[in-house]
Design a protein around this motif. Structure first.
Motif, PDB file in Angstrom:
ATOM      1  N   SER A 176       0.271  11.948  -6.985  1.00  0.00           N
ATOM      2  CA  SER A 176      -0.871  11.359  -7.677  1.00  0.00           C
ATOM      3  C   SER A 176      -1.152  12.155  -8.947  1.00  0.00           C
ATOM      4  N   ALA A 177      -1.535  11.430 -10.003  1.00  0.00           N
ATOM      5  CA  ALA A 177      -1.833  12.092 -11.278  1.00  0.00           C
ATOM      6  C   ALA A 177      -2.523  11.090 -12.195  1.00  0.00           C
ATOM      7  N   PRO A 178      -3.223  11.564 -13.230  1.00  0.00           N
ATOM      8  CA  PRO A 178      -3.833  10.645 -14.193  1.00  0.00           C
ATOM      9  C   PRO A 178      -2.809   9.781 -14.929  1.00  0.00           C
ATOM     10  N   TRP A 179      -1.555  10.205 -14.904  1.00  0.00           N
ATOM     11  CA  TRP A 179      -0.503   9.468 -15.608  1.00  0.00           C
ATOM     12  C   TRP A 179       0.297   8.539 -14.691  1.00  0.00           C
ATOM     13  N   ALA A 180      -0.057   8.450 -13.410  1.00  0.00           N
ATOM     14  CA  ALA A 180       0.789   7.752 -12.442  1.00  0.00           C
ATOM     15  C   ALA A 180       0.042   6.637 -11.727  1.00  0.00           C
ATOM     16  N   LYS A 181       0.797   5.650 -11.257  1.00  0.00           N
ATOM     17  CA  LYS A 181       0.278   4.665 -10.324  1.00  0.00           C
ATOM     18  C   LYS A 181       1.321   4.463  -9.229  1.00  0.00           C
ATOM     19  N   SER A 182       0.898   3.921  -8.107  1.00  0.00           N
ATOM     20  CA  SER A 182       1.754   3.907  -6.916  1.00  0.00           C
ATOM     21  C   SER A 182       3.052   3.140  -7.120  1.00  0.00           C
TER      22      SER A 182
END
Length: 222
Positions: free
Chosen positions: A156-162
């Motif tokens: 998980s990160a501000p730059w990521a989606k599942s």
């Protein structure tokens, strides 16, 4: 068949014991205190300069405890860190530490927002003859090297989606994986994130390692 021992130390920090060599990756501000008490390290690797990957307050003491460790990081981090003597890592560059080869992967951090400049990010593949190969990407899903046995997966990160996380797992196609970069997930929601990648990533050996938990990987790297 070689054995790779991996210990998580919070968020992105991973200790790898393989081929008689001890390598610590990304000791950041979310890492547990025990990270900075480690000794007998042969190398310390930093993928990029963000605080959750390098704690500049606690890292100097770690370096003092490991004066002979090779220090490896991306070129931008090497330019801004005021302690230690760091060797610059880069995409495709190989550094030998003991019997282990550390190969740089990639160049740039994932996009957080279009208005935020992208910084350098150089992931690393650790490999040794007859041992599993581990990939720690730092903060990006852009690069998917071949021959990865064990993937340290940013969950998980501000730059990521599942959907991007699952796609990344499928492109790397490791034999085994475990989560990193997960301090941004509330405990009540953790199962949702891990369930999506473990259920749809296509990796049979998906290990949910907790903080300071160790696992052994007995996988032949071909």
């Amino acid at each position: 068949m070689g054995v790779m021992n991996i210990t998580r130390f919070g968020h992105a920090a991973v200790l790898v014991d393989v081929a008689g060599t001890r390598i610590l990756i990304d000791p950041g501000v979310f890492s547990v205190d025990e990270t900075f008490d480690l000794t007998d390290l042969d190398a310390i690797v930093v993928t990029h300069q963000h605080p959750d990957h390098l704690d500049q307050d606690r890292a100097p003491a770690l370096l003092e405890r490991n004066p002979d460790a090779v220090l490896l990081c991306d070129p931008e981090t090497a330019a801004v860190v005021s302690f230690g003597t760091w060797t610059e890592n880069a995409d495709g560059l190989e550094t030998t530490v003991g019997a282990v080869t550390l190969r740089g992967v990639g160049a740039r951090h994932a996009v957080i927002l279009p208005s935020i400049p992208r910084i350098a990010n150089v992931g690393v593949v650790l490999s040794a003859p007859g041992e599993p190969a581990l990939f720690h990407p730092g903060d990006t899903y852009e690069y998917a090297p071949d021959g990865v046995d064990v993937l340290a997966l940013p969950l998980s990160a501000p730059w990521a989606k599942s959907s991007e996380t699952v796609d990344f797992v499928q492109r790397v196609s490791p034999a085994a994986m475990f989560p990193i970069h997960d301090c941004t997930i509330a405990e009540i929601a953790y199962g949702t994130y891990w369930g999506q990648v473990s259920g749809h990533g296509g990796v049979d050996d998906s290990r949910l390692l907790g903080q300071t938990e160790q696992a052994s990987f007995e996988l032949s790297h071909n």
